[in-house]
Design a protein around this motif. Structure first.
Motif, short mmCIF file in Angstrom:
data_model
loop_
_atom_site.label_atom_id
_atom_site.label_comp_id
_atom_site.label_asym_id
_atom_site.label_seq_id
_atom_site.Cartn_x
_atom_site.Cartn_y
_atom_site.Cartn_z
N SER A 132 41.41 35.10 67.48
CA SER A 132 42.18 34.05 68.15
C SER A 132 42.04 32.77 67.34
CB SER A 132 41.68 33.83 69.58
OG SER A 132 42.45 32.85 70.23
N GLY A 133 43.12 31.97 67.28
CA GLY A 133 43.10 30.75 66.49
C GLY A 133 43.43 31.03 65.04
N HIS A 182 39.36 41.56 66.99
CA HIS A 182 40.03 40.80 68.05
C HIS A 182 39.88 39.33 67.68
CE1 HIS A 182 39.90 44.60 70.16
NE2 HIS A 182 38.57 44.60 70.09
N THR A 235 37.48 37.99 74.44
CA THR A 235 37.80 37.13 73.29
C THR A 235 39.01 36.25 73.60
OG1 THR A 235 36.95 38.83 71.80
CG2 THR A 235 38.30 37.10 70.83
N HIS A 236 40.06 36.84 74.14
CA HIS A 236 41.27 36.08 74.43
C HIS A 236 41.01 35.00 75.48
CE1 HIS A 236 45.52 35.22 75.02
NE2 HIS A 236 45.34 35.35 76.33
N GLN A 237 40.20 35.33 76.49
CA GLN A 237 39.95 34.40 77.59
C GLN A 237 39.02 33.26 77.18
OE1 GLN A 237 37.37 35.31 81.29
NE2 GLN A 237 39.46 35.70 81.98
N CYS A 242 35.74 27.86 70.59
CA CYS A 242 36.13 27.04 69.44
C CYS A 242 35.80 25.58 69.68
CB CYS A 242 37.63 27.21 69.15
SG CYS A 242 38.06 28.79 68.36
N GLY A 252 38.95 28.84 64.70
CA GLY A 252 39.27 30.25 64.89
C GLY A 252 38.02 31.05 65.18
N ALA A 278 38.20 32.26 73.88
CA ALA A 278 38.35 31.75 72.51
C ALA A 278 38.47 30.24 72.45
CB ALA A 278 39.56 32.40 71.84
N GLU A 279 39.31 29.66 73.29
CA GLU A 279 39.52 28.21 73.24
C GLU A 279 38.23 27.46 73.58
OE1 GLU A 279 42.43 24.78 75.26
OE2 GLU A 279 42.78 26.93 75.66
N GLN A 282 38.46 42.69 73.99
CA GLN A 282 39.68 41.97 73.67
C GLN A 282 40.00 40.92 74.74
OE1 GLN A 282 43.06 44.50 73.05
NE2 GLN A 282 44.38 42.84 72.34
#
Length: 677
Positions: free
Chosen positions: A348-349, A346, A321-323, A329, A336, A325-326, A318
């Motif tokens: 993001s986007g 998990h 993925t959060h760290q 993408c 996303g 994701a940007e 998790q």
């Protein structure tokens, strides 16, 4: 044989000889007029009377045991001031001799012009710059009204990506041609005969006499265009055309078209000059694309490089993925991303809801057993996804994560709809059209609006996604190891079994069973410490399999996997006990040669190269070779700089012909890095 295959263009002439080159079986109807031979019955012609005794003997001698002449022969006739050029090749039971007039040209001036343009092509750093200069240079050489480069997409539709115009013909830049304009037979013909010249589509064709000889002129350069091709060029307003194939690593990349609204001859030396420019431009284009893809792959790989703190305290799926994701993408042009792992999502986007993602994964597990990525750019038309509720999505790229033999995780990227307007040079009757094509009045271009699709997933993006999936699997495995270790005292026996499995995942490549990138990097770091402290020299040998993509495309990924497994086993068994082999990624491997100077490292590299050349893998009929880059440690080197030099040397080996060893250039030392005497 089709009737038009026996007809010839009138700017040259053809002789059909028996296979011993003793007798003339047939000639083109214009032979005597072209060569200035006195009118006589064709049956009375002899090879000596047409070519002269000396040239006839030379032709017979050079064709003995050969399929074709090594190069053209030039000759002249006393009756004519014009010089001629002769090509000859065997077909079935005949020898075909093609004759063309050689227009007077300043050869030295032409050679100088070509050399100057070759240098300009070699200096190009961008694809657009390269192709723009190519079409301009060719247009200046040939004088055609329009010179265009047409690039094929994966569906064999053609897109005009560069163009130079001299007048009389309208622009085609940015327009498309449907795949039906380039049938398989035409593409295969360009692979074996990359140059095609039509001087005048409306010129009367010349038959062979006597008729009915049965000579096969399908591969004759002078053959007349088929009626369908004549009609096609007339629809484009073209009477004179020269086209050349641009061959890529995996087949036909595109075509160079030279078109004129009036008849347009092109002398053989000019054709040869254009072909040289096209070949140079194509090689430079492939090199630029390879560099661009390498930079992109490195950026994706660097996105998951673990920091020192992360290695000490691995992050949860998790958190990863959060760290990331940007960044992910942005790299994959997605809006996303979701990580599905053991029933948990998990995300993001902009992504579908968790139940929809889980339902999609359930279908994927049943339908997609392959280890590579799964992708679509139109989920509404895809059976696997058409019934799922994903209103904001149009494209999906899903990468399996081999967490264990029994269960996989999934990294999934989502793309939105990308409405695209396409301009077709001719009505795309064979192109699936969500909406009717609309005729654009003045330019004769057909406009088509494509909806319900995302941007296409490029090959390099799929490759990068697979590499990222492998790195993410390793990072997640490291986290699981850390989590299990926290409960070591309470679950010692269970943890011992898990550690054995996870150790294999963390340190060994699951396919080849040699060290993975993480483990070989650890060994290189340790060797760097020893080298800095004790001055113990060591070397890195970075190599990959030549033309590995061709093996995968021709025989399938399972055969490609067999090649990697067999190669890794062969190399590892041949190393010293103090040397180590690791899989760096894809088809790339690295050998850590301890206690080795330059001479020893190069000797090892040559031994490995020769050893691999003997490798035989069932189902693979092409030779298996490797290109090796050698870099020896210098004071001040880090793992990154050492690998970069080895990578540059390997890159040089591949572009110097493959199946060779290249030594990395020495890095300039800073004063503080100098080793005191």
């Amino acid at each position: 044989m089709s009737k038009h295959h026996s007809l010839l263009q009138s700017f040259g002439a053809v002789l059909v000889l028996d296979e011993e080159c003793r007798h003339i079986q047939a000639v083109s109807n214009n032979l005597t007029q072209l060569l200035g031979i006195a009118e006589q019955e064709h049956s009375q012609l002899s090879l000596s009377s047409v070519l002269g005794k000396r040239l006839s003997q030379r032709l017979c001698k050079e064709l003995q045991g050969q399929q074709r002449l090594a190069g053209p022969l030039a000759f002249s006739r006393a009756q004519r001031a014009t010089r001629f050029q002769l090509h000859a090749y065997r077909t079935e039971s005949s020898v075909i001799v093609e004759i063309e007039p050689l227009n007077p040209l300043g050869k030295r001036r032409l050679l100088g012009t070509v050399n100057e343009r070759l240098m300009r092509l070699a200096e190009a750093t961008q694809q657009e710059e390269l192709l723009d200069y190519l079409v301009t240079a060719v247009q200046q050489l040939t004088g055609h009204d329009r010179v265009s480069v047409c690039h094929f997409d994966t569906d064999w539709h053609g897109l005009i990506v560069a163009e130079a115009r001299g007048g009389h013909l309208p622009a085609l830049l940015g327009q498309r041609f449907p795949a039906s304009d380039f049938p398989l037979t035409l593409r295969r013909a360009y692979e074996s005969h990359p140059v095609r010249l039509i001087e005048d589509t409306d010129a009367p064709s010349e038959p062979l006499v006597p008729k009915g000889t049965g000579a096969n002129l399908r591969h004759c350069f002078l053959r007349a265009p088929a009626p369908a091709r004549q009609r096609y060029l007339r629809r484009l307003g073209v009477r004179g055309a020269l086209s050349m194939a641009m061959q890529g690593d995996a087949g036909l990349w595109g075509l160079l078209f030279c078109h004129s609204a009036t008849p347009h001859p092109v002398a053989p030396p000019v054709r040869d000059a254009v072909r040289t420019l096209v070949q140079m431009a194509t090689q430079r284009l492939l090199l630029l694309r390879a560099r661009q893809e390498a930079r992109y792959l490195q950026r994706v790989q660097d996105s998951l490089v673990l920091s020192a703190n992360a290695r000490l305290e691995p992050q949860s799926p998790q958190e990863i993925t959060h760290q990331q994701a940007e960044t992910w993408c942005s790299l994959f042009r997605a809006h996303g991303v979701a990580l599905w792992l053991k029933g948990s999502v998990h995300a993001s986007g902009t992504t579908p809801d968790s139940p929809t993602i889980s339902q999609f994964v359930k279908r994927l597990e049943k339908a997609h057993q392959h280890s590579g990525p799964w992708c679509t750019r139109g989920i509404a038309a895809e059976p696997l996804t058409s019934s799922l509720c994903m209103p904001e999505q149009c494209g999906i790229l899903a990468v399996p994560l081999p967490m264990s033999p029994a269960q996989r995780g999934w990294l999934i990227f989502f793309r939105p709809e990308q409405v695209e307007t396409l301009y077709w040079a001719m009505q795309p009757t064979s192109v699936p059209q969500p909406q009717p094509a609309i005729m654009m009045a003045p330019s004769a271009a057909w406009r088509e609006e494509v909806v319900g699709k995302s941007e296409a997933w490029q090959r390099v993006e799929r490759l990068a996604a697979k590499d990222l999936g492998e790195d993410l699997t390793l990072a997640i495995s490291a986290y699981e190891i850390s989590t299990l270790n926290m409960h070591l005292e309470r679950e010692r026996k269970a943890l011992a079994d898990a550690n054995q499995r996870l150790e294999q995942l963390a340190h060994f490549d699951p396919l080849t069973q040699v060290w993975n990138r993480y483990r070989i990097e650890q060994a290189i770091d340790a060797e760097l410490v020893a080298a800095k402290r004790y001055g113990a020299s060591f070397a890195l040998l970075l190599f990959d399999v030549d033309r590995f993509k061709q093996i995968n495309d021709t025989h399938g990924h399972h055969v490609g996997d067999d090649v990697l497994v067999s190669l890794a086993r062969l190399v590892e068994e041949s190393l010293r006990g103090c040397d180590h082999l690791g899989r760096w990624g894809g088809e790339e491997f690295v050998v850590l040669a301890t206690h080795s100077d330059m001479e020893a490292a190069v000797g090892l590299a040559e031994r490995l190269r020769g050893l691999v050349a003997t490798l035989q893998v069932e189902g693979v009929d092409q030779p298996i070779t490797i290109s090796i880059g050698v870099a020896v440690w210098q004071p001040g080197d880090s793992c990154k700089t050492l690998m970069a030099r080895a990578d540059a040397a390997m890159y040089q080996a591949k572009h110097s012909g493959r199946n060779r060893v290249e030594v990395a250039e020495e890095r300039a030392l800073n004063p503080e890095e100098q080793v005191p005497l």
